[in-house]
Scaffold this motif. Structure first.
Motif, PDB file in Angstrom:
ATOM      1  N   MET A  21      12.576  27.549 -31.837  1.00 54.85           N
ATOM      2  CA  MET A  21      13.432  28.619 -32.333  1.00 54.85           C
ATOM      3  C   MET A  21      13.731  29.585 -31.196  1.00 54.85           C
ATOM      4  N   ILE A  22      14.914  30.158 -31.253  1.00 59.03           N
ATOM      5  CA  ILE A  22      15.347  31.150 -30.269  1.00 59.03           C
ATOM      6  C   ILE A  22      16.003  32.289 -31.034  1.00 59.03           C
ATOM      7  N   THR A  23      15.707  33.527 -30.627  1.00 61.90           N
ATOM      8  CA  THR A  23      16.396  34.662 -31.237  1.00 61.90           C
ATOM      9  C   THR A  23      16.594  35.789 -30.231  1.00 61.90           C
ATOM     10  N   ALA A  24      17.679  36.516 -30.432  1.00 61.16           N
ATOM     11  CA  ALA A  24      17.954  37.729 -29.668  1.00 61.16           C
ATOM     12  C   ALA A  24      17.845  38.954 -30.575  1.00 61.16           C
ATOM     13  N   PHE A  25      17.404  38.741 -31.823  1.00 64.55           N
ATOM     14  CA  PHE A  25      17.320  39.841 -32.784  1.00 64.55           C
ATOM     15  C   PHE A  25      15.955  40.509 -32.714  1.00 64.55           C
ATOM     16  N   ALA A  38       0.949  22.166 -27.783  1.00 59.87           N
ATOM     17  CA  ALA A  38       1.111  23.452 -27.096  1.00 59.87           C
ATOM     18  C   ALA A  38       2.244  24.245 -27.720  1.00 59.87           C
ATOM     19  N   ALA A  39       2.037  25.549 -27.796  1.00 56.80           N
ATOM     20  CA  ALA A  39       3.130  26.469 -28.091  1.00 56.80           C
ATOM     21  C   ALA A  39       3.639  26.960 -26.741  1.00 56.80           C
ATOM     22  N   VAL A  40       4.935  26.894 -26.549  1.00 66.38           N
ATOM     23  CA  VAL A  40       5.559  27.381 -25.321  1.00 66.38           C
ATOM     24  C   VAL A  40       6.401  28.596 -25.731  1.00 66.38           C
ATOM     25  N   LEU A  41       5.947  29.771 -25.315  1.00 63.43           N
ATOM     26  CA  LEU A  41       6.616  31.018 -25.671  1.00 63.43           C
ATOM     27  C   LEU A  41       7.372  31.525 -24.453  1.00 63.43           C
ATOM     28  N   MET A  42       8.653  31.877 -24.639  1.00 62.69           N
ATOM     29  CA  MET A  42       9.497  32.300 -23.533  1.00 62.69           C
ATOM     30  C   MET A  42      10.151  33.640 -23.837  1.00 62.69           C
ATOM     31  N   PHE A  43      10.279  34.457 -22.802  1.00 65.64           N
ATOM     32  CA  PHE A  43      10.949  35.750 -22.922  1.00 65.64           C
ATOM     33  C   PHE A  43      11.910  35.908 -21.754  1.00 65.64           C
ATOM     34  N   ASP A  44      13.156  36.201 -22.081  1.00 65.75           N
ATOM     35  CA  ASP A  44      14.175  36.510 -21.077  1.00 65.75           C
ATOM     36  C   ASP A  44      14.387  38.023 -21.128  1.00 65.75           C
ATOM     37  N   PRO A  45      13.742  38.777 -20.243  1.00 63.92           N
ATOM     38  CA  PRO A  45      13.849  40.237 -20.295  1.00 63.92           C
ATOM     39  C   PRO A  45      15.240  40.757 -19.922  1.00 63.92           C
ATOM     40  N   ASN A  79      19.037  32.923 -17.031  1.00 62.19           N
ATOM     41  CA  ASN A  79      18.710  32.317 -15.743  1.00 62.19           C
ATOM     42  C   ASN A  79      17.241  31.901 -15.837  1.00 62.19           C
ATOM     43  N   PRO A  80      16.917  30.607 -15.730  1.00 61.73           N
ATOM     44  CA  PRO A  80      15.522  30.169 -15.860  1.00 61.73           C
ATOM     45  C   PRO A  80      14.555  30.917 -14.931  1.00 61.73           C
ATOM     46  N   ALA A  81      15.038  31.366 -13.777  1.00 58.07           N
ATOM     47  CA  ALA A  81      14.174  32.095 -12.842  1.00 58.07           C
ATOM     48  C   ALA A  81      13.739  33.446 -13.406  1.00 58.07           C
ATOM     49  N   ASP A  82      14.427  33.944 -14.426  1.00 53.76           N
ATOM     50  CA  ASP A  82      14.067  35.215 -15.050  1.00 53.76           C
ATOM     51  C   ASP A  82      13.083  35.058 -16.205  1.00 53.76           C
ATOM     52  N   LEU A  83      12.891  33.836 -16.675  1.00 54.86           N
ATOM     53  CA  LEU A  83      12.037  33.619 -17.842  1.00 54.86           C
ATOM     54  C   LEU A  83      10.568  33.896 -17.546  1.00 54.86           C
ATOM     55  N   LEU A  84       9.912  34.533 -18.506  1.00 57.56           N
ATOM     56  CA  LEU A  84       8.462  34.695 -18.507  1.00 57.56           C
ATOM     57  C   LEU A  84       7.946  33.757 -19.587  1.00 57.56           C
TER      58      LEU A  84
END
Length: 175
Positions: A21-25, A38-45, A79-84
């Motif tokens: 799932m992905i959300t910007a809300f 595994a859970a893979v959690l990503m944040f694009d700040p 940008n993948p380089a920005d992902l945490l």
């Protein structure tokens, strides 16, 4: 589901089967249910978007991580380089025994231990897939926890079978 379907979630979304799932809300919290996967959690700040992916060996073999990142790029200009990124506790490369039918998909992260069995490191494979997508190594945090071995701190279907519980990994942004 142990697949590679990733969905964009909005406040109006209706529950539908998926492994990502992905959300910007802000205020929406994504939940990934796991045991040995595994859970893979990503944040694009930079773009204010989060993702939660469920990646067992099947999801990893189908490269759900790449599919999630591609959807982030296409929809939110990530940008993948920005992902945490955070990878949860999961079956480790020291305890996750698979047969050749699984190991053959992961030559970089499987090692033969006898004529029929291999040790597979799902966490390491996911990290390599993230790097292949352009995520910076220093932006990836991996739990060292193993669901199968150790002190039984985590639920493990491999270890406990049908009586195993499940864990949940959450990600969201404050409203």
């Amino acid at each position: 589901m142990h697949g590679d379907i990733v969905r964009i979630i909005t406040p109006e979304s209706v529950a539908a089967p998926s492994d990502g799932m992905i959300t910007a809300f802000k205020g929406l919290v994504l939940c990934v249910i796991i045991a040995d996967c595994a859970a893979v959690l990503m944040f694009d700040p930079k773009n204010g978007v989060v993702a939660g992916l469920h990646s067992g060996w099947r999801g990893t073999q189908m490269n759900i991580t790449q599919k999630g990142i591609e959807l982030l790029k296409a929809t939110f200009k990530t940008n993948p380089a920005d992902l945490l990124v955070y990878i949860s506790p999961c079956a480790s490369g020291e305890s996750y025994i698979v047969r050749k039918d699984v190991a053959q998909h992961f030559p970089r992260t499987s090692r033969k231990i006898n004529d029929e069995e291999y040790l597979f490191d799902n966490r390491a494979e996911i990290q390599l897939q993230l790097a292949d997508c352009g995520v910076l190594k220093e932006n990836i945090e991996m739990s060292a926890g193993c669901t199968i071995g150790g002190e039984n701190d985590y639920h493990s279907y491999r270890r406990d079978g049908e009586r195993s519980g499940r864990m949940a990994a959450f990600i969201g942004m404050k409203g």
